[in-house]
Design a protein around this motif. Structure first.
Motif, short mmCIF file in Angstrom:
data_model
loop_
_atom_site.label_atom_id
_atom_site.label_comp_id
_atom_site.label_asym_id
_atom_site.label_seq_id
_atom_site.Cartn_x
_atom_site.Cartn_y
_atom_site.Cartn_z
N LYS A 24 0.88 -0.94 -0.06
CA LYS A 24 0.61 -0.09 0.09
C LYS A 24 0.56 1.29 0.04
O LYS A 24 0.31 2.18 -0.54
CB LYS A 24 -1.17 0.19 1.19
CG LYS A 24 -2.39 -1.02 0.90
CD LYS A 24 -3.56 -0.43 2.49
CE LYS A 24 -4.57 -1.34 1.92
NZ LYS A 24 -5.43 -1.22 3.41
N VAL A 25 2.40 1.17 0.72
CA VAL A 25 3.21 2.70 0.73
C VAL A 25 3.46 2.95 -0.54
O VAL A 25 3.00 3.45 -1.05
CB VAL A 25 3.38 1.97 1.77
CG1 VAL A 25 4.91 3.27 2.01
CG2 VAL A 25 3.02 2.38 3.32
N SER A 26 3.61 1.45 -1.20
CA SER A 26 4.93 1.66 -2.07
C SER A 26 3.62 1.88 -3.58
O SER A 26 4.16 2.77 -4.31
CB SER A 26 5.33 -0.40 -2.65
OG SER A 26 6.01 0.17 -1.45
N TYR A 27 2.91 1.35 -3.52
CA TYR A 27 1.16 1.70 -4.30
C TYR A 27 1.63 3.53 -5.05
O TYR A 27 1.60 4.41 -5.30
CB TYR A 27 0.16 0.96 -4.23
CG TYR A 27 -0.25 1.28 -5.41
CD1 TYR A 27 -0.66 1.36 -6.28
CD2 TYR A 27 -1.92 1.95 -5.63
CE1 TYR A 27 -1.41 1.20 -7.28
CE2 TYR A 27 -2.65 2.75 -6.24
CZ TYR A 27 -2.84 1.84 -7.73
OH TYR A 27 -3.39 2.78 -8.52
N PHE A 28 1.15 3.67 -2.98
CA PHE A 28 0.97 5.44 -2.66
C PHE A 28 1.91 5.84 -2.83
O PHE A 28 1.69 7.38 -3.58
CB PHE A 28 0.67 5.58 -1.12
CG PHE A 28 0.06 7.28 -1.11
CD1 PHE A 28 -0.93 7.66 -1.52
CD2 PHE A 28 1.23 7.44 -0.69
CE1 PHE A 28 -2.51 8.56 -1.54
CE2 PHE A 28 0.23 9.12 -0.55
CZ PHE A 28 -0.56 9.71 -0.27
N TYR A 29 3.06 5.54 -3.15
CA TYR A 29 4.32 6.89 -3.53
C TYR A 29 4.92 6.53 -4.62
O TYR A 29 6.26 6.97 -5.08
CB TYR A 29 5.50 6.46 -2.07
CG TYR A 29 4.56 7.65 -1.24
CD1 TYR A 29 5.59 9.08 -0.68
CD2 TYR A 29 4.02 7.18 -0.24
CE1 TYR A 29 4.40 9.70 -0.08
CE2 TYR A 29 3.89 6.97 1.24
CZ TYR A 29 4.45 8.92 1.37
OH TYR A 29 3.65 9.54 2.56
N ALA A 30 4.54 5.24 -4.63
CA ALA A 30 5.40 4.79 -6.49
C ALA A 30 4.87 6.40 -7.43
O ALA A 30 3.71 7.10 -7.14
CB ALA A 30 5.05 3.52 -6.64
N ASN A 31 6.03 6.04 -8.51
CA ASN A 31 5.79 7.52 -9.83
C ASN A 31 6.66 7.01 -10.53
O ASN A 31 7.17 5.92 -10.80
CB ASN A 31 5.77 8.81 -9.06
CG ASN A 31 6.84 8.73 -8.35
OD1 ASN A 31 7.81 8.58 -8.74
ND2 ASN A 31 7.40 9.99 -8.26
N ASP A 32 6.61 7.77 -11.69
CA ASP A 32 7.30 7.14 -13.27
C ASP A 32 9.11 7.28 -12.56
O ASP A 32 9.96 6.54 -12.79
CB ASP A 32 7.25 8.75 -13.81
CG ASP A 32 5.75 8.46 -14.75
OD1 ASP A 32 4.91 6.95 -14.08
OD2 ASP A 32 5.43 9.99 -15.36
N LYS A 33 9.30 8.38 -11.72
CA LYS A 33 11.03 8.35 -11.23
C LYS A 33 10.91 7.34 -10.39
O LYS A 33 12.31 6.71 -10.51
CB LYS A 33 10.95 9.34 -11.01
CG LYS A 33 11.03 10.98 -11.65
CD LYS A 33 11.46 11.92 -11.07
CE LYS A 33 13.02 12.47 -10.63
NZ LYS A 33 13.83 13.57 -10.74
N LEU A 34 9.85 6.91 -9.50
CA LEU A 34 10.78 5.67 -8.94
C LEU A 34 9.21 4.50 -8.76
O LEU A 34 8.18 4.58 -8.55
CB LEU A 34 10.43 6.28 -6.58
CG LEU A 34 11.07 5.55 -6.35
CD1 LEU A 34 12.00 4.91 -5.72
CD2 LEU A 34 10.50 6.20 -4.51
N PRO A 35 9.41 3.72 -9.35
CA PRO A 35 8.70 2.46 -9.51
C PRO A 35 8.72 1.39 -8.35
O PRO A 35 8.69 1.44 -7.15
CB PRO A 35 9.35 1.92 -11.06
CG PRO A 35 10.30 2.05 -11.49
CD PRO A 35 10.96 3.51 -10.32
#
Length: 77
Positions: A24-35
């Motif tokens: 959940k935390v990974s999904y919330f904070y993931a973006n293009d620069k940080l998969p």
């Protein structure tokens, strides 16, 4: 309180037990620069490195959540 894991098998079990929090935390904070997968791996490493500092003042799940959020925020810097 149970002692934090000290070997790879116990650590893998801990990660499996708390995978929903980490995902959940990974999904919330993931973006293009940080998969997502890279962030999740960073969280795993930080949990492993920080286990010696877990004092048991809180539940393991609470501690893992804080490590996950702090790892995500640091990775985004």
């Amino acid at each position: 309180m149970t002692d934090p894991p000290t070997n790879e098998r116990d650590f893998a079990s801990l990660i499996k037990q708390h995978s929903r929090i980490i995902n959940k935390v990974s999904y919330f904070y993931a973006n293009d620069k940080l998969p997502f997968d890279d962030l999740r791996q960073e969280i795993y490493v930080n949990i492993w490195l920080g286990l010696k500092q877990f004092r048991g003042d809180s539940k393991m799940s609470t501690w893992i959540y804080r490590v996950a959020v702090n790892s995500a925020l640091m990775a985004l810097r």
